[in-house]
Design an enzyme around this catalytic site. Structure first.
Site, PDB file in Angstrom:
ATOM      1  N   GLY A  10       0.837  -1.199   0.000  1.00 49.89           N
ATOM      2  CA  GLY A  10       0.000   0.000   0.000  1.00 49.89           C
ATOM      3  C   GLY A  10       0.875   1.254   0.000  1.00 49.89           C
ATOM      4  O   GLY A  10       2.104   1.172   0.064  1.00 49.89           O
ATOM      5  N   THR A  61      -9.528   0.630   1.847  1.00 53.33           N
ATOM      6  CA  THR A  61      -9.548   2.101   1.748  1.00 53.33           C
ATOM      7  C   THR A  61     -10.436   2.635   0.607  1.00 53.33           C
ATOM      8  O   THR A  61     -10.401   3.828   0.318  1.00 53.33           O
ATOM      9  CB  THR A  61      -8.116   2.655   1.559  1.00 53.33           C
ATOM     10  N   TYR A  98      -3.069   2.210  12.098  1.00 53.02           N
ATOM     11  CA  TYR A  98      -3.413   3.538  11.562  1.00 53.02           C
ATOM     12  C   TYR A  98      -4.924   3.665  11.408  1.00 53.02           C
ATOM     13  O   TYR A  98      -5.608   2.700  11.026  1.00 53.02           O
ATOM     14  CB  TYR A  98      -2.728   3.762  10.207  1.00 53.02           C
ATOM     15  N   THR A 100      -8.133   7.024  10.744  1.00 48.03           N
ATOM     16  CA  THR A 100      -8.443   8.069   9.770  1.00 48.03           C
ATOM     17  C   THR A 100      -9.245   9.235  10.358  1.00 48.03           C
ATOM     18  O   THR A 100      -9.998   9.060  11.325  1.00 48.03           O
ATOM     19  CB  THR A 100      -9.249   7.438   8.615  1.00 48.03           C
ATOM     20  N   ASP A 101      -9.108  10.408   9.709  1.00 48.28           N
ATOM     21  CA  ASP A 101      -9.942  11.568  10.041  1.00 48.28           C
ATOM     22  C   ASP A 101     -11.410  11.306   9.697  1.00 48.28           C
ATOM     23  O   ASP A 101     -12.297  12.014  10.178  1.00 48.28           O
ATOM     24  CB  ASP A 101      -9.448  12.818   9.294  1.00 48.28           C
ATOM     25  N   TYR A 124     -16.840   3.306   5.441  1.00 45.47           N
ATOM     26  CA  TYR A 124     -15.393   3.232   5.664  1.00 45.47           C
ATOM     27  C   TYR A 124     -15.070   3.781   7.054  1.00 45.47           C
ATOM     28  O   TYR A 124     -14.375   3.143   7.852  1.00 45.47           O
ATOM     29  CB  TYR A 124     -14.669   4.024   4.567  1.00 45.47           C
ATOM     30  N   LYS A 128     -13.500   1.744  10.252  1.00 40.46           N
ATOM     31  CA  LYS A 128     -12.223   2.129  10.880  1.00 40.46           C
ATOM     32  C   LYS A 128     -12.435   2.422  12.371  1.00 40.46           C
ATOM     33  O   LYS A 128     -11.606   2.070  13.209  1.00 40.46           O
ATOM     34  CB  LYS A 128     -11.621   3.354  10.175  1.00 40.46           C
ATOM     35  N   TRP A 149      -5.857  12.229   4.672  1.00 40.21           N
ATOM     36  CA  TRP A 149      -5.483  12.498   3.270  1.00 40.21           C
ATOM     37  C   TRP A 149      -4.068  12.002   2.946  1.00 40.21           C
ATOM     38  O   TRP A 149      -3.190  12.769   2.520  1.00 40.21           O
ATOM     39  CB  TRP A 149      -5.609  13.991   2.972  1.00 40.21           C
TER      40      TRP A 149
END
Ligand SMILES: NC(=O)c1ccc[n+]([C@@H]2O[C@H](COP(=O)([O-])OP(=O)(O)OC[C@H]3O[C@@H](n4cnc5c(N)ncnc54)[C@H](OP(=O)(O)O)[C@@H]3O)[C@@H](O)[C@H]2O)c1
Length: 294
Positions: A10, A61, A98, A100-101, A124, A128, A149
């Protein structure tokens, strides 16, 4: 130190392969070595290798596709991290994961801190968030690093798309009402590896003491329009651009299956205070990322 990295092909995983390799015995895993949909194979795979650190850069993703492929998104983004956390816990290993926002709804009007309430707008984001919750519930020595991002010049993300559009369209319309922190995958990989340098031998206790969620994204924030403007500016082959005008558009001008948060920028002060490390300004990283290889 024995490190097991998942998601090696990735955007982030590929960069982590380079930055983690000098830190110990690195075993990097992609889909060809193990399909993560098989959860019992995953647990056995980890146990056999007995890593001291697991770094999970794998994820589902495809934000729009996740609206249809809900089960697969939850499998990879929620159940896989749960199994990784359980196995890491039983092996007394560290888990670095990891997020995400997109766990936020983007309606707060200021950059989000870790204690702000998540409220995902799409599948998504829900998947997450479920992954975060599973890891926290299991506990142990874990770090959940929420990025935003994430881009690289490999792959098919926003940077590559803007460059492609600029070759074929004379007017580019880019949304100006989505704002967050563009984050270069390489700088995220570098700062992850720097965490190891913060401690000598006892990484497990070091992480255990600081276990939790941290926001970690490019410093400063930008709209997609501002980001696109800088991409065109730093384009090493500007002479190939057909685009003459860059115009603002609204998210509502481009309907997509998944809703996106409008202002999901992350405040990374907690990470900076705790680890004495910070990511460079997003524009500076973009300039470096787009510098032609000599
Ligand atoms: N991209 C963003 O804008 C963004 C923003 C905020 C946070 N994040 C988070 O940052 C992390 C890294 O994101 P990224 O952009 O580097 O993601 P990415 O480029 O999509 O990479 C994800 C990797 O996961 C692997 N994977 C997915 N399903 C798998 C399966 N069933 N078995 C084995 N491997 C599988 C993929 O393998 P294949 O290559 O074989 O498909 C891919 O290599 C993720 O946790 C993501 O949620 C990303």
């Amino acid at each position: 130190m024995k490190i097991l990295l998942f998601g090696k092909n990735g955007q982030l995983g590929w960069e982590l392969q380079q930055t983690l390799a000098p830190l110990g015995e690195l075993y990097a895993v992609g889909r060809a070595e193990l399909d993560l949909q098989d959860l019992s194979a995953l647990a056995a795979f980890i146990r056999e290798r007995r890593p001291q650190v697991i770094v999970n850069a794998s994820a589902y993703t495809a934000v729009d596709r996740a609206e249809q492929e809900r089960e697969l998104a939850f499998q990879i983004n929620a159940h896989v991290p749960r199994v990784m956390a359980e196995t890491a816990h039983s092996l007394k290993a560290v888990l670095i994961h990891y997020s995400t926002d997109y766990v936020f709804d983007g309606g707060l009007g200021r950059p989000y801190i870790e204690s702000d309430a998540p409220n995902p707008l799409n599948m998504y984001g829900h998947s997450k968030l479920a992954g975060e919750q599973a890891i926290r519930q299991i506990g142990g020595a874990y770090l959940i690093l929420r990025a935003a991002w994430v881009y690289s010049l490999r792959g098919d993300g926003f940077v590559r798309k803007v460059l492609q559009w600029s070759r074929s369209q004379s007017v580019l319309k880019i949304v100006s009402d989505q704002v967050s922190n563009p984050t270069w995958a390489r700088s995220l990989a570098e700062i992850t590896s720097s965490l190891f340098a913060n401690t000598r031998n006892d990484f497990l206790n070091y992480v255990q003491e600081k276990a939790g969620i941290y926001h970690l994204a490019g410093s400063g924030c930008a709209s997609r329009l501002e980001w696109a403007r800088e991409i065109l500016e730093f384009d090493p082959r500007k002479e190939e651009q057909a685009a003459r005008e860059l115009l603002p558009a609204l998210t509502s001008d481009f309907p997509t299956p998944a809703r996106r948060p409008l202002f999901s920028a992350l405040n990374c002060s907690r990470f900076e205070r705790t680890f004495h490390l910070s990511l460079p300004n997003w524009k500076e990283s973009l300039r470096l990322a787009m510098k032609p290889v000599q």
